[in-house]
Design a protein around this motif. Structure first.
Motif, PDB file in Angstrom:
ATOM      1  N   ALA A   1       0.864  -1.184   0.000  1.00  0.00           N
ATOM      2  CA  ALA A   1       0.000   0.000   0.000  1.00  0.00           C
ATOM      3  C   ALA A   1       0.890   1.220   0.000  1.00  0.00           C
ATOM      4  O   ALA A   1       2.004   1.194   0.544  1.00  0.00           O
ATOM      5  N   GLY A   2       0.415   2.306  -0.630  1.00  0.00           N
ATOM      6  CA  GLY A   2       1.272   3.479  -0.712  1.00  0.00           C
ATOM      7  C   GLY A   2       0.519   4.770  -0.931  1.00  0.00           C
ATOM      8  O   GLY A   2      -0.622   4.781  -1.413  1.00  0.00           O
ATOM      9  N   LEU A   3       1.176   5.852  -0.546  1.00  0.00           N
ATOM     10  CA  LEU A   3       0.692   7.204  -0.775  1.00  0.00           C
ATOM     11  C   LEU A   3       1.611   7.860  -1.797  1.00  0.00           C
ATOM     12  O   LEU A   3       2.842   7.841  -1.637  1.00  0.00           O
ATOM     13  N   PHE A   4       1.012   8.440  -2.864  1.00  0.00           N
ATOM     14  CA  PHE A   4       1.777   9.045  -3.951  1.00  0.00           C
ATOM     15  C   PHE A   4       1.342  10.505  -4.079  1.00  0.00           C
ATOM     16  O   PHE A   4       0.149  10.796  -4.209  1.00  0.00           O
ATOM     17  N   LYS A   5       2.312  11.428  -4.047  1.00  0.00           N
ATOM     18  CA  LYS A   5       1.980  12.843  -4.089  1.00  0.00           C
ATOM     19  C   LYS A   5       3.051  13.620  -4.846  1.00  0.00           C
ATOM     20  O   LYS A   5       4.249  13.376  -4.669  1.00  0.00           O
ATOM     21  N   ASN A   6       2.602  14.544  -5.699  1.00  0.00           N
ATOM     22  CA  ASN A   6       3.501  15.440  -6.426  1.00  0.00           C
ATOM     23  C   ASN A   6       3.404  16.851  -5.863  1.00  0.00           C
ATOM     24  O   ASN A   6       2.342  17.272  -5.392  1.00  0.00           O
TER      25      ASN A   6
ATOM     26  N   SER B   1       6.704   9.312  -2.942  1.00  0.00           N
ATOM     27  CA  SER B   1       5.887   8.139  -2.624  1.00  0.00           C
ATOM     28  C   SER B   1       6.374   7.516  -1.321  1.00  0.00           C
ATOM     29  O   SER B   1       7.570   7.569  -0.993  1.00  0.00           O
ATOM     30  N   LEU B   2       5.437   6.955  -0.602  1.00  0.00           N
ATOM     31  CA  LEU B   2       5.730   6.185   0.608  1.00  0.00           C
ATOM     32  C   LEU B   2       4.974   4.879   0.486  1.00  0.00           C
ATOM     33  O   LEU B   2       3.742   4.863   0.454  1.00  0.00           O
ATOM     34  N   GLU B   3       5.705   3.755   0.393  1.00  0.00           N
ATOM     35  CA  GLU B   3       5.086   2.442   0.211  1.00  0.00           C
ATOM     36  C   GLU B   3       5.425   1.528   1.384  1.00  0.00           C
ATOM     37  O   GLU B   3       6.564   1.525   1.869  1.00  0.00           O
ATOM     38  N   LEU B   4       4.437   0.758   1.805  1.00  0.00           N
ATOM     39  CA  LEU B   4       4.602  -0.273   2.818  1.00  0.00           C
ATOM     40  C   LEU B   4       4.348  -1.624   2.160  1.00  0.00           C
ATOM     41  O   LEU B   4       3.480  -1.734   1.286  1.00  0.00           O
TER      42      LEU B   4
ATOM     43  N   LEU C   1      10.647   5.095   1.064  1.00  0.00           N
ATOM     44  CA  LEU C   1      10.374   6.504   0.806  1.00  0.00           C
ATOM     45  C   LEU C   1      11.173   6.929  -0.418  1.00  0.00           C
ATOM     46  O   LEU C   1      12.372   6.664  -0.518  1.00  0.00           O
ATOM     47  N   PHE C   2      10.495   7.605  -1.350  1.00  0.00           N
ATOM     48  CA  PHE C   2      11.135   8.015  -2.599  1.00  0.00           C
ATOM     49  C   PHE C   2      10.757   9.459  -2.889  1.00  0.00           C
ATOM     50  O   PHE C   2       9.574   9.811  -2.958  1.00  0.00           O
ATOM     51  N   VAL C   3      11.765  10.332  -3.024  1.00  0.00           N
ATOM     52  CA  VAL C   3      11.558  11.741  -3.392  1.00  0.00           C
ATOM     53  C   VAL C   3      12.369  11.982  -4.666  1.00  0.00           C
ATOM     54  O   VAL C   3      13.597  11.887  -4.659  1.00  0.00           O
TER      55      VAL C   3
ATOM     56  N   ASN D   1      18.714  -0.590   7.244  1.00  0.00           N
ATOM     57  CA  ASN D   1      18.595   0.774   6.718  1.00  0.00           C
ATOM     58  C   ASN D   1      19.366   0.881   5.412  1.00  0.00           C
ATOM     59  O   ASN D   1      20.494   0.379   5.294  1.00  0.00           O
ATOM     60  N   ASP D   2      18.756   1.543   4.452  1.00  0.00           N
ATOM     61  CA  ASP D   2      19.395   1.727   3.160  1.00  0.00           C
ATOM     62  C   ASP D   2      19.052   3.133   2.668  1.00  0.00           C
ATOM     63  O   ASP D   2      17.876   3.484   2.530  1.00  0.00           O
ATOM     64  N   ILE D   3      20.070   3.948   2.409  1.00  0.00           N
ATOM     65  CA  ILE D   3      19.873   5.332   1.986  1.00  0.00           C
ATOM     66  C   ILE D   3      20.648   5.572   0.697  1.00  0.00           C
ATOM     67  O   ILE D   3      21.815   5.182   0.582  1.00  0.00           O
ATOM     68  N   THR D   4      19.996   6.212  -0.279  1.00  0.00           N
ATOM     69  CA  THR D   4      20.683   6.616  -1.509  1.00  0.00           C
ATOM     70  C   THR D   4      20.319   8.062  -1.833  1.00  0.00           C
ATOM     71  O   THR D   4      19.164   8.474  -1.684  1.00  0.00           O
ATOM     72  N   ILE D   5      21.312   8.828  -2.261  1.00  0.00           N
ATOM     73  CA  ILE D   5      21.108  10.197  -2.713  1.00  0.00           C
ATOM     74  C   ILE D   5      21.782  10.330  -4.070  1.00  0.00           C
ATOM     75  O   ILE D   5      22.973  10.040  -4.213  1.00  0.00           O
TER      76      ILE D   5
END
Length: 783
Positions: A556-561, A570-573, A612-614, A653-657
């Motif tokens: 499930a996820g929330l998608f917003k621009n 987006s934030l997906e679980l 989490l994806f921005v 934990n996994d972080i990418t920039i």
């Protein structure tokens, strides 16, 4: 009651008679090259919209005669067309690229809302120009390394071309190149992938809500499409790097009708090292290199028919010589694929694609010492046929259906030897054969402006067949009897339904929520005894002993621009359960003479987490930030005393920039930062001496963690001022891998020093790291 039904029926008939519905269909293409564009967004000012399919085809049925079409795609300028319809119309849309070799990846589309409007979850499409802008190891552009920078995707550390998606193993990803399955994705033992970026058009990753057209894997789909070739003019491009060079040529066979592309890449590590090995050295004759060849041609016979023929051939070759011991070792391995496709438009609402695929992966080990010759061979070979139909019958429904059949031939590690005239043929594991088939149907249904659903159903079947000999053994594993299956005779059959469902609710123009549930079955497996993918790893089928893997994935996820779609977030679980997972039994020792399935043990797994994806998609500065918080567990009755343990690719934990900046017309800059919790590891906890021999006692499985992995990479691309009188365009790419020279752990070993006799024996843990800071320069050209 009958009267009301008759009135209702008459109303529908009247609507069907008097409604003026017209269909507009065609292809979306690149105006400069004639290449079809995958996934272009075609929308109207009356609220209707659709995306072009995998071959660039679209079809829209509209009830109004006058309206506007707006076509957008990443890296292209928006295209607007005014339409006046009086009958069904064919309209091919030609889009102008906003990206050239000397330009940054600047997204110029003024509307990007596919991530909000579509019901698809967990899908990311990466334009090849964006992939080329990300800093690369030793200057070699690698699309798999870029995919590993997305949330929910991780690697096994340096030296791995495999990807691990939402708790799944490297074999649980369906990786395809022009519809051909790729079984081994790595060169140089995993440091580079097999994909040559100059030959690639589009890359799509689906990590959740897998559509019914895909199957055979539990975790994800990585669909890679090759370029078709410029059908307007001949182009040549390439590059010279520190360890490899590339060369591509493409052009029209017949303008607007047919085109081709040929792309090749080869390393010259062997040539660079050769001068440093003297002729008197015992290692004279040793070396390593890899090469790739991509080729594709297409021909449009009519406005309704087009044929594609594409292929890939790649090899790694490792040679080792020890002249003092008269030893010569040669180890070649690689993939070969061939794809023949036929696109046909039956009507303006029915598009079909028929595909024939040949696929072969093999690994060979040859060793010669004096007059003794040893050979080891393993691999997998497939022959497939598939048909896919896109049916745009109804205004708000896009229906897709089709079938696929594959014949598999699995070759285990077959060992043979020869000394003079004596031939050694030990009792090897058997070659296995299997049929795999599936049929599917799915409907992308726009229920209302706020609700959209994608519902699909897939039925898959797998059958192990003869020739095969099934051995019956006693409690000690000794063979006491056998059952012989003739050629083509059924040995074991598995099958099942795989429902897929995704639902989207639009809150407003810039916000939506989505949920999905999918069931997947996987019939072929890759079981590795190491922490990464190696060419020696074996693919094995489901048999009377090995059951297919099964998974349920809930997401499930929330998608917003934000800011006029400049930022996509987006934030997906997710939660995924997996049955019939495979590991080697405790105490397993590799043995090429026995069937590996006799050393398997079976259990279950589960994973869960959030992503989490921005993503900034417009402007001079683009890029993304991804963060994943996840847990991945395994539980086997025969391992770890039956207790659960973290999978070897579990990462908390996994972080990418990732950032790319278009400084001016001559310079563009990029950089990446990655951080990940250290890999899970099983380490010795106690050392003791038994009979004068140092022994060790290991911890529970994956009880410890290696140090965290992190590094920074940067790159700068310089494009010299172009001479208008010359066709040649060039650029220099300067990159630095691991800027602050982080010593990331590759593995840990225990070093023994001193002596037992005088009590000075010491055991010390030591870390092996592969790469310090590595600068690289690549020169690219195009004309």
């Amino acid at each position: 009651m009958k009267r009301y039904l008759i009135i209702l029926l008459l109303q529908f008939i009247c609507v069907g008679l008097y409604a003026q519905n017209f269909t507009i269909s065609g292809y979306v293409k690149d105006a400069a090259t004639g290449e079809t564009i995958i996934g272009a967004s075609i929308s109207t000012n009356i609220g209707r919209g659709i995306s072009s399919n995998q071959y660039g085809f679209y079809s829209l049925t509209i009830s109004k005669k006058s309206f506007k079409i707006i076509c957008t795609h990443v890296g292209y300028k928006p295209k607007q067309v005014n339409i006046m319809l009086s009958h069904d119309t064919v309209l091919n849309i030609f889009m102008e690229s906003g990206v050239a070799l000397s330009d940054a990846v600047v997204v110029t589309a003024n509307k990007r809302y596919n991530n909000i409007k579509t019901a698809q979850m967990g899908k990311v499409s990466l334009p090849i120009e964006q992939i080329k802008s990300v800093p690369a190891f030793l200057g070699e552009v690698d699309l798999l390394k870029v995919v590993q920078l997305l949330p929910g995707v991780r690697n096994a550390g340096e030296g791995s071309a495999g990807i691990y998606v939402r708790g799944g193993g490297p074999d649980q990803n369906l990786i395809m190149l022009d519809d051909a399955v790729v079984y081994n994705t790595g060169h140089l033992f995993g440091f580079f992938s097999i994909f040559n970026a100059d030959a690639i058009k589009n890359v799509s990753l689906i990590k959740g809500g897998m559509p019914a057209q895909y199957g055979g894997r539990l975790s994800s789909v990585l669909d890679v499409s090759m370029k078709e070739g410029n059908n307007q003019k001949t182009e040549i491009e390439g590059g010279i790097g520190l360890i490899a060079s590339r060369f591509s040529i493409q052009g029209p066979i017949k303008k607007d009708k047919a085109s081709y592309i040929i792309s090749a890449r080869r390393t010259y590590i062997d040539a660079l090292v050769k001068p440093f090995i003297s002729k008197s050295s015992q290692f004279q004759g040793s070396g390593y290199y890899f090469y790739d060849l991509n080729a594709k041609a297409n021909y449009q016979f009519s406005s309704r028919d087009r044929v594609y023929l594409s292929g890939y051939f790649g090899r790694d070759v490792f040679d080792f010589a020890n002249n003092r011991q008269s030893l010569k070792v040669k180890i070649p391995w690689g993939n070969a694929t061939g794809t023949l496709r036929w696109n046909h438009i039956f009507t303006n609402k029915l598009f079909t694609n028929t595909t024939l695929v040949f696929n072969n992966y093999n690994f060979t080990f040859n060793a010669l010492q004096n007059n003794f010759d040893l050979k080891l061979v393993s691999g997998i070979r497939d022959i497939s046929i598939k048909q896919d139909y896109d049916w745009y019958k109804f205004d708000k429904n896009k229906v897709k259906f089709g079938f696929v059949y594959t014949y598999h031939r699995f070759t285990p590690s077959l060992l043979t030897g020869r000394q003079d005239s004596v031939v050694f043929s030990p009792q090897n594991a058997q070659v296995k054969h299997a049929h795999e088939a599936a049929a599917y149907i799915q409907d992308d249904w726009e229920i209302s402006p706020k609700w959209q659903a994608n519902a699909g159903l897939r039925y898959s079947l797998f059958e192990q067949i003869g020739q095969y000999k099934k051995y019956i053994t006693d409690a000690n594993g000794n063979r006491i009897d056998s059952v012989v299956y003739k050629n083509g005779q059924q040995v074991k059959t598995y099958g099942g339904l795989e429902p897929r469902f995704t639902l989207r609710y639009t809150i407003n123009e810039a916000t939506s929520v989505k949920a999905s549930v999918t069931r997947n079955l996987q019939y072929i497996h890759l079981v590795s005894n190491s922490g990464t993918t190696l060419p020696t790893d074996l693919w094995v089928p489901s048999t009377y002993k090995v059951k297919p893997q099964i998974s349920w994935l809930y997401a499930a996820g929330l998608f917003k621009n934000f800011k006029n779609n400049t930022y996509e977030t987006s934030l997906e679980l997710y939660y995924k359960s997996m049955q019939n997972q495979i590991e080697y039994r405790e105490g397993y020792v590799p043995n090429t003479l026995s069937d590996t399935e006799n050393d398997f043990t079976f259990g279950k797994g589960w994973s869960y987490g959030s992503e989490l994806f921005v993503n900034k998609v417009k402007g001079k500065f683009t890029g993304w930030i991804g963060y994943t918080l996840s847990w991945t567990w395994r539980k086997f009755a025969a391992l770890n005393d039956g207790n659960k343990f973290p999978a070897k690719y579990d990462r908390r934990n996994d972080i990418t920039i990732v950032g790319m900046y278009h400084l001016n017309n001559r310079w563009k800059l990029s950089g990446t930062f990655v951080y990940g919790t250290g890999n899970a590891a099983t380490l010795p906890e106690r050392f003791y001496i038994v009979g004068g021999v140092l022994s060790q006692e290991y911890s529970q499985i994956n009880q410890y963690r290696l140090p965290a992995y992190h590094r920074v990479d940067i790159a700068a691309t310089f494009s010299p001022k172009r001479n208008e009188n010359r066709k040649l365009q060039t650029e220099w790419v300067f990159s630095i891998y691991n800027v602050y020279s982080r010593k990331n752990p590759y593995f840990i070993y225990f070093d023994q020093s001193g002596s037992l006799n005088d009590g000075s024996l010491r055991v010390q843990a030591k870390q092996v790291s592969l790469f310090p800071i590595i600068p690289a320069v690549t020169w690219n050209f195009k004309f």
